[in-house]
Design a protein around this motif. Sequence first.
Motif, PDB file in Angstrom:
ATOM      1  N   LYS A  21       1.030  -0.509   0.487  1.00 22.22           N
ATOM      2  CA  LYS A  21      -0.074  -0.013   0.502  1.00 22.22           C
ATOM      3  C   LYS A  21       1.322   1.445  -0.099  1.00 22.22           C
ATOM      4  O   LYS A  21       0.670   1.708  -0.624  1.00 22.22           O
ATOM      5  N   ALA A  22       2.003   1.230   1.102  1.00 25.48           N
ATOM      6  CA  ALA A  22       2.857   2.641   1.025  1.00 25.48           C
ATOM      7  C   ALA A  22       3.570   2.726  -0.881  1.00 25.48           C
ATOM      8  O   ALA A  22       2.896   3.555  -0.924  1.00 25.48           O
TER       9      ALA A  22
ATOM     10  N   GLY B 251       0.976   4.201  -3.121  1.00 25.23           N
ATOM     11  CA  GLY B 251       0.625   5.632  -2.622  1.00 25.23           C
ATOM     12  C   GLY B 251       1.450   6.102  -3.337  1.00 25.23           C
ATOM     13  O   GLY B 251       1.355   7.283  -3.687  1.00 25.23           O
TER      14      GLY B 251
ATOM     15  N   PHE C 229       0.868   9.657  -6.299  1.00 21.77           N
ATOM     16  CA  PHE C 229       1.530  10.653  -5.745  1.00 21.77           C
ATOM     17  C   PHE C 229       2.857  10.515  -6.750  1.00 21.77           C
ATOM     18  O   PHE C 229       2.337  12.074  -7.581  1.00 21.77           O
TER      19      PHE C 229
ATOM     20  N   VAL D  35       0.049  12.084  -9.484  1.00 25.58           N
ATOM     21  CA  VAL D  35      -0.608  13.249  -9.945  1.00 25.58           C
ATOM     22  C   VAL D  35      -0.323  14.155 -10.205  1.00 25.58           C
ATOM     23  O   VAL D  35      -1.484  14.222 -11.733  1.00 25.58           O
TER      24      VAL D  35
ATOM     25  N   ARG E 265      -7.215   8.042 -10.000  1.00 30.41           N
ATOM     26  CA  ARG E 265      -8.269   8.630  -9.239  1.00 30.41           C
ATOM     27  C   ARG E 265      -8.132  10.488  -8.864  1.00 30.41           C
ATOM     28  O   ARG E 265      -9.060  10.735  -8.533  1.00 30.41           O
ATOM     29  N   MET E 266      -7.350  10.846  -9.821  1.00 25.50           N
ATOM     30  CA  MET E 266      -7.259  11.803  -9.828  1.00 25.50           C
ATOM     31  C   MET E 266      -7.774  12.873 -10.961  1.00 25.50           C
ATOM     32  O   MET E 266      -7.376  12.394 -12.132  1.00 25.50           O
TER      33      MET E 266
ATOM     34  N   ASP F  97      -8.343  16.569 -10.758  1.00 23.86           N
ATOM     35  CA  ASP F  97      -8.484  17.603 -10.747  1.00 23.86           C
ATOM     36  C   ASP F  97      -7.063  18.127 -12.099  1.00 23.86           C
ATOM     37  O   ASP F  97      -6.678  17.524 -12.429  1.00 23.86           O
TER      38      ASP F  97
ATOM     39  N   GLY G  23       1.219  14.945  -1.939  1.00 20.70           N
ATOM     40  CA  GLY G  23      -0.273  14.817  -1.526  1.00 20.70           C
ATOM     41  C   GLY G  23      -0.654  16.085  -0.605  1.00 20.70           C
ATOM     42  O   GLY G  23      -2.265  16.050  -0.785  1.00 20.70           O
TER      43      GLY G  23
ATOM     44  N   TRP H 271      -2.517  17.227  -3.839  1.00 18.12           N
ATOM     45  CA  TRP H 271      -4.035  16.950  -4.742  1.00 18.12           C
ATOM     46  C   TRP H 271      -5.499  17.233  -3.225  1.00 18.12           C
ATOM     47  O   TRP H 271      -6.172  17.318  -3.501  1.00 18.12           O
TER      48      TRP H 271
ATOM     49  N   ILE I 140      -8.502  18.629  -3.448  1.00 16.46           N
ATOM     50  CA  ILE I 140      -9.885  17.630  -3.434  1.00 16.46           C
ATOM     51  C   ILE I 140     -11.123  19.250  -2.326  1.00 16.46           C
ATOM     52  O   ILE I 140     -12.142  18.774  -2.331  1.00 16.46           O
TER      53      ILE I 140
ATOM     54  N   ARG J  35     -17.321  14.875  -4.394  1.00 16.59           N
ATOM     55  CA  ARG J  35     -17.757  13.780  -4.682  1.00 16.59           C
ATOM     56  C   ARG J  35     -18.008  12.895  -4.045  1.00 16.59           C
ATOM     57  O   ARG J  35     -17.697  12.920  -3.115  1.00 16.59           O
TER      58      ARG J  35
ATOM     59  N   LEU K  15     -11.935   9.377  -0.438  1.00 12.37           N
ATOM     60  CA  LEU K  15      -9.972   9.121  -1.512  1.00 12.37           C
ATOM     61  C   LEU K  15      -9.088  10.019  -0.106  1.00 12.37           C
ATOM     62  O   LEU K  15      -7.997   9.595   0.146  1.00 12.37           O
TER      63      LEU K  15
ATOM     64  N   ASP L 160      -8.058   8.231   2.479  1.00 16.44           N
ATOM     65  CA  ASP L 160      -6.712   7.045   2.105  1.00 16.44           C
ATOM     66  C   ASP L 160      -5.585   8.080   1.507  1.00 16.44           C
ATOM     67  O   ASP L 160      -4.488   7.595   1.628  1.00 16.44           O
ATOM     68  N   LEU L 161      -5.701   9.038   0.796  1.00 15.96           N
ATOM     69  CA  LEU L 161      -4.533   9.933   0.722  1.00 15.96           C
ATOM     70  C   LEU L 161      -3.751  10.323   1.627  1.00 15.96           C
ATOM     71  O   LEU L 161      -2.763  10.308   2.296  1.00 15.96           O
TER      72      LEU L 161
ATOM     73  N   ASP M 298      -3.863   8.616   4.834  1.00 19.13           N
ATOM     74  CA  ASP M 298      -2.918   7.633   5.421  1.00 19.13           C
ATOM     75  C   ASP M 298      -1.835   7.304   4.264  1.00 19.13           C
ATOM     76  O   ASP M 298      -0.944   6.779   5.037  1.00 19.13           O
ATOM     77  N   ASN M 299      -1.689   7.196   2.975  1.00 18.24           N
ATOM     78  CA  ASN M 299      -0.666   7.504   2.237  1.00 18.24           C
ATOM     79  C   ASN M 299       0.096   8.213   2.212  1.00 18.24           C
ATOM     80  O   ASN M 299       1.784   8.205   1.588  1.00 18.24           O
TER      81      ASN M 299
END
Lengths: 893, 435
Positions: free
Chosen positions: A109-110, A113, A117, A120, A150-151, A153, B354, B357, B361, B371, B377, B380-381, B383-384
């Motif tokens: 997960k790290a 993540g 990023f 992004v 998921r980005m 923007d 991060g 982002w 949001i 949304r 999200l 989760d971010l 947490d990341n």
Amino acid sequence: MSAPAPQQVRVTIDGRTVEVPAGTLVTDAAKHAQVHIPIFCSHEKLPPLGACRICVVEIGTPKRNRDGTPVLAADGSPEIAWMPKPQTACTTTVTDGMVVATITPGAVKARQGVMEFLLVNHPLDCPVCDEGGECQLQDLAFAFGHDASRMSDAKRTFVSEDLGPVVKKEANRCIVCMRCVRYCDEVMGEDALTAHQRGVHTEISSFNRQPLECEQCGNCVEVCPVGALTALPYRFKARPWDLRQHVTICPWCSNGCSVRLGVRGMEILRARGTEQRGINHEFLCVRGRFGYEFVASPERLSTPLLRLGGGGLQPAGFDEAVTFAAGELQAIARRHGPSSIAFLGGEKLNVEEQYLFQKLARAVLGTNHVDARTRFTAPVPGDAILRATGGGRAPLSFESLAHADHVLVLGDDLQGEGPLAQAVLVRAQHQQGTHVTVAHPRQVKLARPKFGGTWLPVQPGGEVAFVNGLTRAVRDAGLPDDLPAATAAALRALALPELAAAAGACGVAAGALAAAGTRLARAARGAIVFGRAYTEHPEAPALLQAIENLAWACGAITADASRVMYVGPQNDSQGALDMGLVPDHLPGYLPVADASARAGYERAWGGTLDGAPGMSAPEILRAAAEGKVRALWIASDHWLASAPDRTLAEQALAKAELVIVNELFLTDTARAAHVVFPVAAFAEKEGVTVNCERRLQRTARALSPRRGVKSDGDVFQAVARALGATWSYRGPEDVYREIARLVPGYHDTGWATMLPLGPQWRFEHAPRAARLEPATDGRPAAGEGHWLLAGGVLFLQGSLAHRTTLLPKLAKAPRAYVNAAEARSLGVTDGEPLVIAGPAGELTLPVAFDDAVPAGCVFVPYAQAGVALNRLGAPAGAGLRVRLSAAAAVAKA
Amino acid sequence: VSAPRGPHLFKDIDTPGLTGIDVYRSLGGYQTVPKVVGVKPPEACIEEVKASGLRGRGGAGFPTGLKWSFVPKGTAKPKYLVCNADESEPGTFKDRELLEKDPHRLIEGMILSAWAFGANTGYIYFRGEFAHLERTMQRAIDEARRAGLVGARIAGTDFAFEVHTHLGAGAYICGEETALLSSLEGYRGQPRLKPPFPAVEGLYRCPTVVNNVETLMNVPGILQHGAAWFRQWGTEKSPGTKILSVSGPVKRPGNHEVPMGLPLATLIDQYCGGMRDGLKVKAVIPGGSSVPLLPASQLDTGLDFESMNARGTFLGSGGVIVIDDQTCIVDALHNLIRFYEHESCGKCTPCREGTFWMAEILARLETGGGREDDVALLADLADNILGKSFCALGDAAAMPVQGALLHFRDEFDHHVRARRCVVNRRRESLEGVPA
């Protein structure tokens, strides 16, 4: 002298236990365990940074009881205390019993993540990105990324920037790993790049956002893990998967970097470093990275040329040219004897070709007038450089140069003469505090204060006194303890000048000599580097003797090893010496005058060899100008540019009855020839070259030569056969087999062992005993006029640089450099013409100010377009005094 | 003269002319220097500070004496004492008042600390906005030098100690001790890899102790009166007093010196006189903007390191931000995250990307463009980022998000569903959104 082997520790990575030395980084230990941990900001030549975070893993260490024993679980295995947060593998060193997990849910997960990023603000322009297909970010996105973004923007954007003719920046693709900035600073010593702004607006650029003023090496592009920095010459040219990759050896200097050529069809589209291979890994200099253009130059010769009956050069067939050349050589040998024939050049050839060149001269034609060292101004014994570099003892490598604690650079500007050697020293200074002492009349790059070394501004003409004075200072500070008794006694008895006297003669203060001598004497791993500035010096024999004295005195040469490096002027200068392209030695440094040495080659080659040493290059030059040498064969050497006196060389070419030239281009030398053989360029032939660390490395054939173009070796063989020799080499490998059989130092080497990195040269014979004799400068101390300083510069290495489009563009327009005060006293301002008058001729060049040039000197780089320094008279560039005057004054007078 | 504002550091803080050395001395200042320097063995000084239980007041709460004891003894390298006066944590302004009004106490604290671990050079690193305080400090240093307290042969001993001031260029990250050192050396203000820790390899690669202003100002009292005296305030593990910077709609905002362990509610109700304008407490950020907030239901938490940790937050720098019931948590959080996005140094990926982002949001959520999956999200971010960034700045940006989502998730969901705030005060958030 070697450090004790570090303790081995056991580390378990994803269940695989490996044993590695303590202090190894987890990322490196993972390679041993064959576990892939991705990296971006980490680079083997840079200290750990830990910025990009892509290498995050989970790390635990064994729990310990109070007495230090591991806490054991019920099943007897040690209990592991996991660190509360994921750790960066690139900054963590292993400890015994450490457990690393890259595939646990937390680690995955790290990593995902971080991957998310990184993307992004990264554009989705892979289809038009040069890096696409070999991009680490692309690969990792494929391996670890999400399938959908998921980005949603708007992304942060920058505008792209041209940072000069080499680097184009696409900042949107940048992941701010800082590799380029750090490499530029810590390895190149250029510090040309920086980060602007902060946070998500961080942008890499030059300090003033102007074109980069640097060595233009392009290593920033090389180390960029994404397509943020791209090389303009390659931009949009190809997709990487369309390129054939060939690893070969760079031809531009004697450092011998491995270079990976990207070839499509019959065209080289790019040259890159080799990542983890070769002596250089990713490193290349601007010439190595962008200088390949000359191979595809439309000006390349593609057919032999013959001058028949006093007319101009006319195209001819290869066989016709061979027959003609052989016939003429035979006729001249018959009329005037074999000693009327001389062979010159060959420092750029592979060892196989060098070997054949001298074999053709000695065994087929019977002349010992063979010399590759066309730039030398004094007759230098063929083994003088061997002696100065340790007489056959185990040679210095770049690896050990990188770990030296003190390095003395004698006379050379490594920026031009050996960019890899310079980078090795810059990095050693930056990362290990290596002290570099540069003895050079100009304040060259390595002598700049920012590197923290010492600059000893040796006055031209004072070189011998300087080395002797330094040796004296070393001896005063104490000779090495482990010197053989006889050597120590000889050194103690050696006549050396008082420091004050040496200082007076060389312009370096006695105190500075004493301090430098103490440093040399105290260094535990000291090294000495010298090059053409000393070997092409009119006092070269004395200088080489002085270097040998110094090296023994400071422990750079010991009973079994040498830490002295000769950085020759061409890629295979060392091979030319090894292969006997010298008038007094057969291949392997066997003296021509030694009947038993000759006998070995006579048996192998057939016939008898002349036992009288031939003339050296400067002697051949004079003899040919006087008409005493009737035939000259010049192999891959622009002799009119390289000979120390161009006027004499022109006379020689005009007087000779036969001039044969092997060339890529129709140079002025080739224009004066009777026979011109067009030959293959470096990427078009195979063979072995020997670099300055005496490493044998094999070059690869990345391209076929054009129709009508042969390798030099093929030309030599064809002519030899036409002369009646029974040579039947099917290719360079056959020749090399003969070399490995016959030549001392090359026994038991074979082609197979030389890819990608060959062994360093080993001399099977007993190394030469120390010969410690006084070295004296025979020239008068006084003289009039300014000293002419010549030197190699980075962008212009020889005439080939002018056969590319990029290198002349990067080089400044031809100039003569003097310091500002000097210019004022001469009455010239920046850009005004300056007349430089030597004993044989004069040159007029616009003047430029450079305060790195000392007073009383003028610096003119070699190989500037249209600037024939050797017009001024011998010995150009090595201790010549000239008269300077403003052009206007001349016109008035 | 009004009643003392606090038991220790604030006891005489408002004395007129305290910035001058004469007034400072008349109140007992610099008396400890001749009693300690050249007299009390350095090890004994370190032991005294260790026994006092003094913990760093900059935010991390690391035991000060222990930090000093990490400095290698008998090294040939120079040692440095660096005072971190880069107070940049939003909501924190205690060092500013201390520096403004009582500069000599910091100098005295630095002399004594330097003696304790053997530094001969000290630096005070001010945030760029503290230019006026640097001038005040420089005047005080000059006075102290004239009095023989700074420079060679301090108080007639062989001990030499020089103090230099340095002004930062306005970057939050330079409050992080290794980034501060980089900036002090003239490099880009970015944190460095630890280990090596500054105590071993800090400024110019030499052993360095970095201490906060308030920490150093506690040292003279401890060495003058002893550890037991210091322990008359506070709790077993968090002894002493703490200056808390209270902001928000309380009646008496500002700095208050309290004994550690004081309940948050007591601070707000008694020291600050309660809320103004009839507002109610909705939440409190107890230790500067970087820590998770506490809801009004947890105002009984004690203002000490352990009690705050037990509630999942931190005492931090003591910047107590009181959020009233008319404040939208989404808006407040957006404001905070914009700060971190602006101040992220850009060195590491999670923090650089991060914070950007998350700010995007939150801007969308706040302005009604949120949304359905944005809240998840965001969680989760955070947490990341948490625990994956190079330094604590990333954590500092992630923790407030986690705290806000833990206690006020409904406000975020409401923003997504209703495209407007739970509270009505922030009407601008509805602009451009059809009713």
